[in-house]
Design an enzyme around this catalytic site. Structure first.
Site, short mmCIF file in Angstrom:
data_model
loop_
_atom_site.label_atom_id
_atom_site.label_comp_id
_atom_site.label_asym_id
_atom_site.label_seq_id
_atom_site.Cartn_x
_atom_site.Cartn_y
_atom_site.Cartn_z
N HIS A 1 38.61 40.69 41.53
CA HIS A 1 37.51 41.62 42.33
C HIS A 1 37.04 42.61 41.48
O HIS A 1 35.75 43.56 41.28
CB HIS A 1 38.26 42.73 42.56
CG HIS A 1 38.77 42.59 43.97
ND1 HIS A 1 38.02 42.07 45.55
CD2 HIS A 1 39.28 42.31 44.30
CE1 HIS A 1 39.12 41.87 46.40
NE2 HIS A 1 40.24 42.30 45.53
N ASP B 1 28.19 36.23 41.91
CA ASP B 1 29.66 37.07 42.86
C ASP B 1 28.63 38.77 42.45
O ASP B 1 28.27 38.76 41.05
CB ASP B 1 30.82 37.44 42.11
CG ASP B 1 31.45 37.41 42.97
OD1 ASP B 1 32.20 37.38 43.98
OD2 ASP B 1 31.76 38.70 42.61
N ASP C 1 34.95 36.57 39.21
CA ASP C 1 35.11 35.98 40.57
C ASP C 1 33.64 34.87 39.93
O ASP C 1 34.33 33.67 41.04
CB ASP C 1 34.79 36.50 41.56
CG ASP C 1 35.74 37.80 41.73
OD1 ASP C 1 36.57 37.18 40.87
OD2 ASP C 1 35.39 38.26 42.81
N GLU D 1 29.74 42.93 43.40
CA GLU D 1 30.45 43.94 43.16
C GLU D 1 29.17 44.94 44.20
O GLU D 1 28.37 45.09 43.73
CB GLU D 1 31.24 44.31 42.43
CG GLU D 1 32.55 43.18 41.98
CD GLU D 1 33.57 42.87 42.80
OE1 GLU D 1 33.43 43.63 43.65
OE2 GLU D 1 33.86 41.63 42.37
#
Length: 613
Positions: A179, A38, A184, A40
């Site tokens: 988040h 994952d 995540d 960001e």
């Protein structure tokens, strides 16, 4: 110490060899190593935004083998709305490593594993862009998208949507999405395991079946697989016909049955073809002798029926030509038809823009008149602005006789026939002069116009090559010891066949000619469409093609456009590098697949950032 003799034969019974079935092939899911990742980021575009955090978990057989997590300095400020969403601020990443330091470690962590992500195109897209940024090749790896997998396996009665924030509580994930990349990724691991548990009752036990599940065939398309039952193997043309037996789509293939069957599989993802298959009621197959005959028949059928789902070759009559008129003081005009004996024709051009570019290039090289209508020279005529700028020889004022003007138009006629040197040399010189003066934009415009003109000259000369040959016979090995034969008359394929191994070629060829089509029209002009003639030319120029017989003369007029090939190569090379920031991805995404268990289609996809959690 005692033990068995090293020379002693082990007489213990050995298990009998067992022939595995097709179902036993593939990689069992229990043996697959997954790396759930994952990211960001600073935004939703992999081309303009950057990674701020990477989190990944390596698992196999339900056991966590390792974790990877780090902040990444994106080299720019993080937008406030992203900081509110993720909790990552510019201050937090100020001392973090850059992506060029983090990426090698992540690629090593994920080596040999199947990558898993929720909305995988988002995360994988950013990782691929990061690899391109640092000059590292993206390693080939299978991917699994848990969002798509959830849409396959879950119904709306179970979950209202397939966002990670909805799926994690549904599967009782040990970590809820926050988040943040590693949290995540951990939540996605539990979602993945929950989804894999649902695959058992469906009989899906291998990696190959899992990756194929996200591309499952639409049930409506699967029900029409019987339309391919009577389609034969071999080269030919296929026609999908609709409810009123109207042609919907015409295509060609070297293996008709395999190609038609592919329209009913997950390999066909084009939305237009999906719509077409939904309307189709039957498939008509036309066997052909070889690939050239199939391609020619396809062109003719498309031009005749203009099927709604074919995009190219539907309107050959819309091609444009640049005509040098045959009056006393000729001028250039753009027309749709070639009428022999009514002037010199250059082309064809696919659209008006290309035709206008060629006309502009000719006017840059030759001072031809650009006014319309017939011209009556008169010393009292004031002339035009172009004459004042030296762009027109002003025959309207009597400043140039018919003979002098004819010498100017002869340059263009000679270029169309064989020798473009006198027409193109001034333009090449002017391109160099403009570039030397620093007028690069003007030089680029003239260069592109000249390239269009040169390509049109080359195309016209190649077509004239075939138009002037009353008949020629071509042969290519068919791959089985025989010969694929084509009889061409003035550019039109009039007969095609295959002389199988052991068949006397000369005798078979004579039979082909006896039954060949008789071409109509004036001598010296193409008897086929431009596209058909160019198909014949490409087949003729393939390595291994032999020229068997020729009636008339088959020759390229010298010097031709060969001397300008280097110029065209430079233009093509410059075009690929002209827009280094261009987005070459497909403009459309694949439509959302249906769930395995049926049910209503999923809701519209949310934005890239919002749909991940």
């Amino acid at each position: 110490m005692t033990g068995p003799s090293p020379t002693r034969t082990d007489r213990r019974p050995r298990p009998a060899a067992v022939q595995v079935t097709i179902d036993d092939l593939g990689t069992p899911l229990t043996d697959v190593t997954f790396v759930v990742v994952d990211l960001e980021t600073t935004g939703g575009s992999a081309h303009t935004d950057a990674i701020t955090e990477i989190g990944a978990v390596r698992v196999r057989g339900g056991v966590v083998l390792g974790e990877f997590g780090t902040l990444v300095d994106p080299g720019r400020d993080i937008p406030p709305y992203v900081s509110v969403l993720t909790g990552i601020t510019s201050t937090m990443v100020a001392t973090a490593p850059r992506i060029e330091a983090v990426l090698p470690a992540f690629l090593e962590f994920s080596r040999g594993a199947v990558l898993v992500a929720h909305n995988a195109p988002f995360d994988i897209g950013f990782l691929k862009a990061a690899c391109a940024q640092v000059g590292t090749a993206w390693p080939p790896a299978a991917t699994v998208d848990t969002a798509v997998l959830a849409r396959r396996l879950l119904t709306r009665d179970e979950v209202p949507n397939c966002k990670l924030g909805t799926l994690a509580p549904f599967f009782s994930a040990g970590t809820l999405p926050t988040h943040r990349a590693l949290d995540d990724a951990k939540a996605t691991v539990d979602v993945l395991h929950g989804l894999l548990e649902r695959l058992g009752p469906l009989g899906i036990t291998s990696l190959e079946e899992l990756t194929g599940l996200t591309r499952q065939v639409d049930p409506q398309r699967r029900r029409k697989r019987h339309l391919a039952d009577d389609v034969p193997h071999g080269p030919g043309v296929y026609v999908f016909r609709g409810p009123g037996d109207e042609p919907l789509y015409v295509g060609t293939s070297t293996d008709l049955r395999a190609r038609v069957r592919s329209y009913f599989t997950a390999g066909e993802q084009r939305s237009r073809m999906t719509e077409m298959v939904g309307l189709a009621q039957r498939v008509e197959a036309l066997r052909c002798a070889h690939d050239l005959e199939a391609a020619v028949r396809e062109l003719r059928l498309i031009a005749q029926h203009k099927p709604r789902y074919n995009r190219r070759s539907r309107f050959p009559e819309r091609l444009l030509w640049v005509r040098l008129t045959d009056d006393a003081f000729p001028r250039l005009s753009v027309v749709r038809r070639v009428r022999p004996g009514t002037g010199t024709f250059l082309g064809p051009f696919a659209d008006r823009r290309a035709a206008d570019a060629a006309v502009a290039a000719v006017h840059e090289a030759l001072p031809l008149r650009q006014c319309g209508g017939r011209l009556t020279p008169s010393p009292t005529h004031p002339g035009c602005a172009l004459a004042g700028m030296g762009r027109c020889s002003a025959p309207c004022t009597g400043a140039q006789s018919r003979e002098e003007y004819a010498a100017t138009t002869a340059v263009l006629s000679a270029a169309v026939a064989a020798d473009p040197g006198r027409l193109c040399a001034p333009l090449l010189g002017r391109v160099d002069r403009l570039a030397h003066e620093g007028r690069f934009e003007d030089a680029a415009v003239l260069r592109d116009r000249l390239a269009v003109l040169v390509r049109a000259l080359r195309r016209r000369q190649r077509l004239a090559l075939l138009a002037e040959v009353p008949e020629l016979t071509l042969a290519r090995p068919d791959g089985s010891g025989g010969w694929a034969l084509s009889v061409v008359r003035r550019g039109r394929l009039v007969a095609a066949g295959v002389a199988t191994r052991g068949t006397p070629v000369r005798g078979y060829l004579q039979q082909l000619k006896t039954t060949a089509e008789t071409v109509l029209g004036p001598e010296g002009e193409l008897a086929a469409s431009v596209e058909e003639a160019e198909l014949v030319l490409r087949w003729m120029e393939k390595p291994g093609t032999r020229l068997v017989e020729v009636t008339g003369t088959l020759a390229c007029r010298a010097p031709g456009t060969g001397a300008l090939r280097g110029f065209l190569d430079l233009v093509d090379a410059g075009r690929t590098a002209r827009d280094p920031f261009g987005d070459d991805r497909a403009g459309r995404t694949r439509s959302r697949p249906e769930r395995v268990t049926g049910g209503a289609p999923g809701r519209a996809r949310r934005s890239a950032l919002a749909s991940r959690v």
